[in-house]
Design an enzyme around this catalytic site. Structure first.
Site, PDB file in Angstrom:
ATOM      1  CE1 TYR A 143      -3.566  -2.564   0.382  1.00 59.39           C
ATOM      2  CE2 TYR A 143      -4.653  -0.634   1.298  1.00 59.39           C
ATOM      3  CZ  TYR A 143      -4.725  -1.908   0.770  1.00 59.39           C
ATOM      4  OH  TYR A 143      -5.942  -2.508   0.637  1.00 59.39           O
ATOM      5  CE  LYS A 189       1.543 -17.396  -4.269  1.00 57.27           C
ATOM      6  NZ  LYS A 189       0.756 -18.644  -4.388  1.00 57.27           N
ATOM      7  CG  ASP A 221      -2.343 -19.972  -3.034  1.00 55.37           C
ATOM      8  OD1 ASP A 221      -1.793 -20.008  -1.914  1.00 55.37           O
ATOM      9  OD2 ASP A 221      -1.889 -20.578  -4.029  1.00 55.37           O
ATOM     10  CG  ASP A 245      -8.190  -4.654   1.468  1.00 57.99           C
ATOM     11  OD1 ASP A 245      -9.101  -4.216   2.194  1.00 57.99           O
ATOM     12  OD2 ASP A 245      -8.169  -4.533   0.232  1.00 57.99           O
ATOM     13  CG  ASP A 249     -13.714  -6.969   2.041  1.00 58.95           C
ATOM     14  OD1 ASP A 249     -13.415  -6.309   3.056  1.00 58.95           O
ATOM     15  OD2 ASP A 249     -14.166  -6.455   1.002  1.00 58.95           O
TER      16      ASP A 249
HETATM   17  C1  IPM Z   1     -10.407  -1.250   4.073  1.00 54.66           C
HETATM   18  C2  IPM Z   1     -10.653  -0.552   2.776  1.00 54.66           C
HETATM   19  C3  IPM Z   1      -9.481   0.360   2.474  1.00 54.66           C
HETATM   20  C4  IPM Z   1      -8.235  -0.505   2.377  1.00 54.66           C
HETATM   21  C5  IPM Z   1      -9.648   1.221   1.216  1.00 54.66           C
HETATM   22  C6  IPM Z   1     -10.919   2.002   1.242  1.00 54.66           C
HETATM   23  C7  IPM Z   1      -8.463   2.117   0.996  1.00 54.66           C
HETATM   24  O1  IPM Z   1     -10.885  -1.467   1.766  1.00 54.66           O
HETATM   25  O2  IPM Z   1     -10.255  -0.560   5.101  1.00 54.66           O
HETATM   26  O3  IPM Z   1     -10.369  -2.481   4.084  1.00 54.66           O
HETATM   27  O4  IPM Z   1      -7.944  -1.066   1.311  1.00 54.66           O
HETATM   28  O5  IPM Z   1      -7.547  -0.632   3.387  1.00 54.66           O
HETATM   29 MN    MN Z   2     -10.983  -3.520   2.423  1.00 55.18          MN
END
Ligand code: IPM
Ligand code: MN
Length: 353
Positions: A143, A189, A221, A245, A249
């Site tokens: 990042y 990885k 993976d 990240d 999710d």
């Molecule tokens: C998160 C979001 C952020 C990230 C974005 C909005 C920059 O997806 O907090 O997970 O990638 O960290």
């Molecule tokens: Mn995110």
């Protein structure tokens, strides 16, 4: 310990779910006899519209003068094609994370018994209670790694980790595991990436100080697959900025909705609390958003930054109760179930505090 919070609602559903979290804050303030000083600020697209910058100087000052930050969410299609340093994501949220050196991101994912049907995973896979914590490195890695470049012909990012950056997040994961089920899965990885080879080496070195904690390593993976096949095997997932990240999710989806997953971003002093999900522009302003992730982020803030453990516990208990009682926003409702609005959800959570 101070009592000042910066509230940055941001974009999309951010403002509406933040309003519900503030409702809940006022309720626990009354009940538990404390008062936080609240100052609102602009970030992301909302800040671009008013000031031309996603993290204006006033917001930087406000953040640095606060004891904690409660953030909604940032971004939306309107601001998707800006130069990176002026985008809500990079110029706004990532710049704020960097400013406060928020290198720890904690994303707990719990599957509520009553919401198992909202999970895409089958009852067979969810035979026990999924309760995992992603410890995501938040201030380094691809990042932020330099150099970066973007032209129409070529683009690149740099995935870089220094030993001490891995060490500091590894300590956090091992210490968290000690208070949980005592297991860390470090995700990398390392079969391909140099930065992952170092990551794995350093995690093994730090583990020497935590022999009571079980450590395993998993390629990313495989980890993505294992989360689907058997999420019960995980306790603490320790991983890099990018992999965290993605996997967080995925862990949210397992819980039935991104709208349920809170997060805490911690650093030196001033910590930031925000839902793990995004700004959901498709449902913004419609009263459909689930405010629970924001409200649970508030609970994390109250205990982490203000030692209001009873208030945090009361919020969590109320969320458990309303879930058990069948109150549902659209994202967690099964077909045929009654759906309540964002503000009704805030009200009902306040009612049971
Ligand atoms: C998160 C979001 C952020 C990230 C974005 C909005 C920059 O997806 O907090 O997970 O990638 O960290
Ligand atoms: Mn995110």
């Amino acid at each position: 310990m101070g009592n000042k919070i910066a509230v940055l609602p941001g974009d999309g559903i951010g403002p509406e779910v933040v309003d519900e979290a503030l409702k809940v804050l006022h309720k626990v303030e009354d009940k538990f006899g404390f008062k936080l000083e609240i100052e609102k600020g602009l970030i992301g697209g909302a800040a671009i519209e008013k000031t031309g910058h996603p993290l204006p100087e006033e917001t930087r000052k406000l953040a640095l003068a606060s004891d904690a930050i409660l953030l909604g969410s940032i971004g939306g299609p309107k601001w998707d094609n800006l130069a990176p340093e002026l985008s809500p994501e990079i110029g706004g949220l990532l710049a704020l994370r960097k400013l406060l050196n928020l290198y720890i991101n904690l994303r707990p994912a719990v599957v509520y018994e009553e919401l198992k049907d909202s999970s895409p995973l089958s009852a067979k896979v969810l035979s026990g209670k999924v309760d995992l914590l992603t410890v995501r490195e938040l201030a380094h890695g691809i990042y932020f790694g330099q150099p970066k470049s973007l032209t129409d012909e070529e683009a690149f990012d740099t995935m870089i980790y220094k030993r001490e950056e891995v060490e500091q997040i590894a300590h956090v994961a091992f210490q968290a595991a000690r208070k949980r089920k005592g297991k860390v899965t470090s995700v990398d990885k390392a079969n391909v990436l140099s930065s992952s080879k170092l990551w794995r080496k350093v995690v093994i070195d730090v583990h020497q100080q935590y022999k009571d904690v079980e450590l395993e390593h998993m390629y990313v993976d495989n980890a993505a697959m294992q989360l689907m096949l058997n999420p019960l095997q995980f306790d603490v997932i320790l991983t890099t900025n990018l992999f965290g990240d993605i996997l967080s999710d995925e862990s949210a989806a397992i819980c039935g909705s991104l709208g349920m997953l809170p997060s805490a971003s911690l650093g030196a002093e001033i910590n930031l609390f925000e839902p793990a999900g995004g700004s959901a522009p498709d449902i913004a302003g419609m009263g459909k958003a689930n405010p629970i992730a924001q409200i649970l982020s508030l609970a994390m803030m109250l205990e982490t930054s203000f030692e209001q453990n009873d208030a945090a516990a009361a919020i969590r208990k109320s969320v458990d109760k309303i879930i058990a009682d069948g109150y549902r926003t659209g994202d967690i409702a099964m077909s045929g179930e009654d759906v309540i609005s964002t503000s009704e959800m805030g009200d009902v959570i306040c009612k049971f505090i």
